[in-house]
Motif scaffolding. Sequence first.
Motif, PDB file in Angstrom:
ATOM      1  N   HIS A 204      27.614  28.600  38.110  1.00 16.08           N
ATOM      2  CA  HIS A 204      26.285  29.540  38.480  1.00 16.08           C
ATOM      3  C   HIS A 204      26.623  30.547  39.662  1.00 16.08           C
ATOM      4  O   HIS A 204      25.992  31.911  39.578  1.00 16.08           O
ATOM      5  CB  HIS A 204      25.273  28.361  38.754  1.00 16.08           C
ATOM      6  N   HIS A 205      27.729  30.644  40.191  1.00 11.78           N
ATOM      7  CA  HIS A 205      28.318  31.707  40.867  1.00 11.78           C
ATOM      8  C   HIS A 205      28.745  32.664  39.899  1.00 11.78           C
ATOM      9  O   HIS A 205      28.700  33.833  40.341  1.00 11.78           O
ATOM     10  CB  HIS A 205      28.923  30.768  41.873  1.00 11.78           C
ATOM     11  N   TRP A 206      29.289  31.889  38.885  1.00 11.81           N
ATOM     12  CA  TRP A 206      29.596  33.730  38.179  1.00 11.81           C
ATOM     13  C   TRP A 206      28.336  34.087  37.681  1.00 11.81           C
ATOM     14  O   TRP A 206      28.809  35.451  37.722  1.00 11.81           O
ATOM     15  CB  TRP A 206      30.992  32.872  37.146  1.00 11.81           C
ATOM     16  N   GLU A 207      27.548  33.919  37.688  1.00 11.10           N
ATOM     17  CA  GLU A 207      26.498  34.142  36.489  1.00 11.10           C
ATOM     18  C   GLU A 207      26.117  35.082  37.586  1.00 11.10           C
ATOM     19  O   GLU A 207      24.994  36.036  37.155  1.00 11.10           O
ATOM     20  CB  GLU A 207      25.372  32.628  35.899  1.00 11.10           C
ATOM     21  N   ARG A 208      25.835  34.567  39.042  1.00 16.17           N
ATOM     22  CA  ARG A 208      24.642  35.159  39.519  1.00 16.17           C
ATOM     23  C   ARG A 208      25.657  36.171  39.858  1.00 16.17           C
ATOM     24  O   ARG A 208      25.274  37.392  40.197  1.00 16.17           O
ATOM     25  CB  ARG A 208      24.513  34.758  40.923  1.00 16.17           C
TER      26      ARG A 208
ATOM     27  N   MET B 162      39.288  18.770  41.173  1.00 15.08           N
ATOM     28  CA  MET B 162      38.543  19.497  41.112  1.00 15.08           C
ATOM     29  C   MET B 162      37.063  20.586  40.565  1.00 15.08           C
ATOM     30  O   MET B 162      37.549  20.176  39.987  1.00 15.08           O
ATOM     31  CB  MET B 162      38.978  20.036  42.101  1.00 15.08           C
ATOM     32  N   PRO B 163      36.651  20.324  41.203  1.00 15.19           N
ATOM     33  CA  PRO B 163      35.602  21.148  40.630  1.00 15.19           C
ATOM     34  C   PRO B 163      36.121  23.003  39.824  1.00 15.19           C
ATOM     35  O   PRO B 163      36.660  22.989  40.812  1.00 15.19           O
ATOM     36  CB  PRO B 163      33.882  21.014  41.253  1.00 15.19           C
ATOM     37  N   GLN B 164      35.724  23.258  38.587  1.00 14.00           N
ATOM     38  CA  GLN B 164      36.706  24.648  38.467  1.00 14.00           C
ATOM     39  C   GLN B 164      35.466  25.621  37.374  1.00 14.00           C
ATOM     40  O   GLN B 164      34.169  24.487  36.807  1.00 14.00           O
ATOM     41  CB  GLN B 164      37.688  23.894  37.911  1.00 14.00           C
ATOM     42  N   ALA B 165      35.214  26.593  37.341  1.00 14.44           N
ATOM     43  CA  ALA B 165      34.775  27.570  36.550  1.00 14.44           C
ATOM     44  C   ALA B 165      36.320  28.539  36.208  1.00 14.44           C
ATOM     45  O   ALA B 165      36.874  28.957  37.987  1.00 14.44           O
ATOM     46  CB  ALA B 165      33.662  27.538  37.137  1.00 14.44           C
TER      47      ALA B 165
ATOM     48  N   GLN C  45      37.853  46.000  37.805  1.00 11.54           N
ATOM     49  CA  GLN C  45      36.615  46.470  38.805  1.00 11.54           C
ATOM     50  C   GLN C  45      35.767  45.442  38.822  1.00 11.54           C
ATOM     51  O   GLN C  45      35.244  45.382  39.890  1.00 11.54           O
ATOM     52  CB  GLN C  45      36.280  48.726  38.579  1.00 11.54           C
ATOM     53  N   LEU C  46      35.323  45.503  37.968  1.00 14.36           N
ATOM     54  CA  LEU C  46      34.129  45.136  37.255  1.00 14.36           C
ATOM     55  C   LEU C  46      34.792  43.061  37.655  1.00 14.36           C
ATOM     56  O   LEU C  46      33.965  42.424  38.337  1.00 14.36           O
ATOM     57  CB  LEU C  46      33.437  44.194  36.302  1.00 14.36           C
ATOM     58  N   ALA C  47      35.408  42.967  37.176  1.00 15.87           N
ATOM     59  CA  ALA C  47      35.950  41.511  38.232  1.00 15.87           C
ATOM     60  C   ALA C  47      36.650  41.230  39.422  1.00 15.87           C
ATOM     61  O   ALA C  47      35.965  40.792  39.566  1.00 15.87           O
ATOM     62  CB  ALA C  47      37.351  41.386  37.014  1.00 15.87           C
ATOM     63  N   VAL C  48      37.021  41.877  39.721  1.00 14.58           N
ATOM     64  CA  VAL C  48      37.490  42.865  41.029  1.00 14.58           C
ATOM     65  C   VAL C  48      36.078  41.956  41.792  1.00 14.58           C
ATOM     66  O   VAL C  48      35.462  41.955  42.685  1.00 14.58           O
ATOM     67  CB  VAL C  48      37.919  43.451  41.710  1.00 14.58           C
ATOM     68  N   ASP C  49      35.029  43.038  41.779  1.00 16.64           N
ATOM     69  CA  ASP C  49      33.690  43.437  42.033  1.00 16.64           C
ATOM     70  C   ASP C  49      33.124  42.047  41.620  1.00 16.64           C
ATOM     71  O   ASP C  49      32.608  41.504  42.634  1.00 16.64           O
ATOM     72  CB  ASP C  49      32.620  44.299  41.827  1.00 16.64           C
TER      73      ASP C  49
ATOM     74  N   GLN D 193      31.989  38.938  44.877  1.00 14.65           N
ATOM     75  CA  GLN D 193      30.708  38.358  44.875  1.00 14.65           C
ATOM     76  C   GLN D 193      30.134  36.947  44.930  1.00 14.65           C
ATOM     77  O   GLN D 193      29.470  36.607  45.691  1.00 14.65           O
ATOM     78  CB  GLN D 193      29.618  38.545  43.801  1.00 14.65           C
ATOM     79  N   VAL D 194      31.500  36.244  44.059  1.00 18.54           N
ATOM     80  CA  VAL D 194      31.296  34.758  44.914  1.00 18.54           C
ATOM     81  C   VAL D 194      31.430  34.408  45.578  1.00 18.54           C
ATOM     82  O   VAL D 194      31.369  33.865  46.676  1.00 18.54           O
ATOM     83  CB  VAL D 194      32.232  34.313  43.165  1.00 18.54           C
ATOM     84  N   LEU D 195      32.989  34.948  46.926  1.00 19.91           N
ATOM     85  CA  LEU D 195      32.919  34.854  47.694  1.00 19.91           C
ATOM     86  C   LEU D 195      31.664  35.282  48.793  1.00 19.91           C
ATOM     87  O   LEU D 195      31.885  33.996  49.269  1.00 19.91           O
ATOM     88  CB  LEU D 195      34.231  35.896  48.306  1.00 19.91           C
ATOM     89  N   HIS D 196      31.160  36.290  48.164  1.00 21.17           N
ATOM     90  CA  HIS D 196      29.957  35.797  49.861  1.00 21.17           C
ATOM     91  C   HIS D 196      29.428  34.978  49.592  1.00 21.17           C
ATOM     92  O   HIS D 196      28.204  34.807  50.223  1.00 21.17           O
ATOM     93  CB  HIS D 196      29.310  37.300  49.179  1.00 21.17           C
ATOM     94  N   GLN D 197      28.643  34.034  48.305  1.00 19.57           N
ATOM     95  CA  GLN D 197      27.786  33.334  48.074  1.00 19.57           C
ATOM     96  C   GLN D 197      28.395  32.311  48.426  1.00 19.57           C
ATOM     97  O   GLN D 197      27.654  31.164  49.039  1.00 19.57           O
ATOM     98  CB  GLN D 197      27.614  33.669  46.654  1.00 19.57           C
TER      99      GLN D 197
END
Length: 592
Positions: A514-518, A545-548, A573-577, A581-585
């Motif tokens: 879900h984090h990746w989706e967001r 451990m959990p993975q995605a 660039q989109l992958a980095v962005d 975003q996942v780190l921020h979430q």
Amino acid sequence: MAWTLDQLNAATPAQALEALDGVYEHSPWIAEQALAQRPFRSLAHLKHALAHAVRTASTEAQLGLIRAHPELAGKAMVAKSLTAESTNEQSKAGLTQCTPEEFARIQQLNADYNARFGFPFILAVRGPRGAGLNKQQIIDTFARRLDNHPEFEVAEALRNIHRIAEIRLNDKFAAEPVLGNDVWDWHEKLAEHSDPGFAEKGQLTVTYLTDAHRACAQRISHWMRDCGFDEVEVDAVGNVVGRYRAATPGAKYLMTGSHYDTVRNGGKYDGRLGIFVPMACVRELHRAGKRLPFGIEVIAFAEEEGQRYKATFLGSGALIGHFNPAWLDQKDADGVTMRAAMQHAGLCIDDIAKLQRDPAQYLGFIEVHIEQGPVLNELDLPLGVVTSINGGVRFVGEMIGTASHAGTTPMDRRRDAAVAVAELALYIEQRAAQDGDSVGTIGLLNVPGGSINVVPGRCQFSLDLRAPTDPQRDALVRDVLDHLGQIAARRGLRYTLEESMRAAAAPSAPALQHHWERAVDHLGVPVFRMPSGAGHDAMKLHEIMPQAMLFVRGENSGISHNPLESTTNNDMQLAVDAFTQVLHQLAEEQQP
């Protein structure tokens, strides 16, 4: 002056259409349709809207778009009647300065291509980095694509048109994918290291603990230190481990990474993309002087491909306690044992057991990886969210019939082992397709001692059956084996079959998925969910451990394990962005 998205969103229809003039060659209808989707949340959103307009257009309109483009180094260039955009692109590629021999070669290729396909050859000559392909790369690509099927080549032409449009939009909006360029450049520099026998041919091969492999480890270590990691080490199996500490001591870590070894004559991005994307994110955190509520552990796994030794997933397996001591006595093609190779590299074999991680100390594992397939490329999507890594079962077998004279044995009296396996292959193709996302392959098929005038009495074969869930995989296996038995009985044959590998499916952890989706949605890109048909380091970490995972689109129809494997600076660039975003979430979740 460059446009901004806010200006485009607020502009009148006429102004907005003028702003996008020239993005798609002589085809304003594309911008007209895309602009109906305003407001755009991001440049990626705009790019997708434009690509979608082309994707949903009629075949006639798509061919019209292709034919609106000029030939490379063709009559329009000579007559100086190219659009400003095309003139700039062909000039940057050096096509305005061809030697007589190069010009003649390109003219012949243009003629051959038009005769075969009925439209001009389209290539984004500024390339996947945006800096421009050289003339030899252009000529080589031209010649290679002449062999494509016409339907495939239409799609390839359209994909190149979208890349041309993407670069033109970058120019119009002054949008430079700075971090994507850095990630691209790291790949190029790391690819300078290759094993002997391949390096001389310009081929990329990096197998476990060779000189090239150890040089890669040292270079990754150096870059990690430059990025601001607090701790960097090469561990007891050759993994390069970088840790960026949390804001407070004792906090958990997020683990990420992928492998830096390659297959023989492979591509530059398989595995390595999953190392460099998080490295870029850590570097930006370090530059900003920012710490998160959790640490980040980036691991460049030393061995995933199993090329030099039969020890697939050695690097990630060591972290979950799955290093097999029997591997140490394996010998490579030159008779060098793994033990000797590890000792020569200065690795401490006695410390391998200490590498096992405590899952209680981690939030989970996430991995970015090039897709290694055609799906995202065909859908004009830069990113895909992985729902599961397919579980798989492999078999090796032999069908046994009777060898007989090819001229004197009537068709209804043959006990042909090869035809039986061929029938099985056709059944697998049909049965796997029923599921939509199962796959089945007979990758090895051999008639021992076969002869042109002998009905095959034996046929050795392999089976590789995969599906996103274990129950789906097991149902596929059951049906295939049942049908194998029916074929043998009906044809009066017998067979042997031995299971050689079984791997459980690794469904993505719902929260991390879900984090990746967001994150993808935040970028303005459609969220596309897909299984992974290939195995990845994430499936090993899944055991503790959990993975995605997040997939990044590959160019050249998504080909992988091949020198043509590629992606673009914009998709990087989109992958980095997305990773950022996942780190921020996750940081928001960890706040007290």
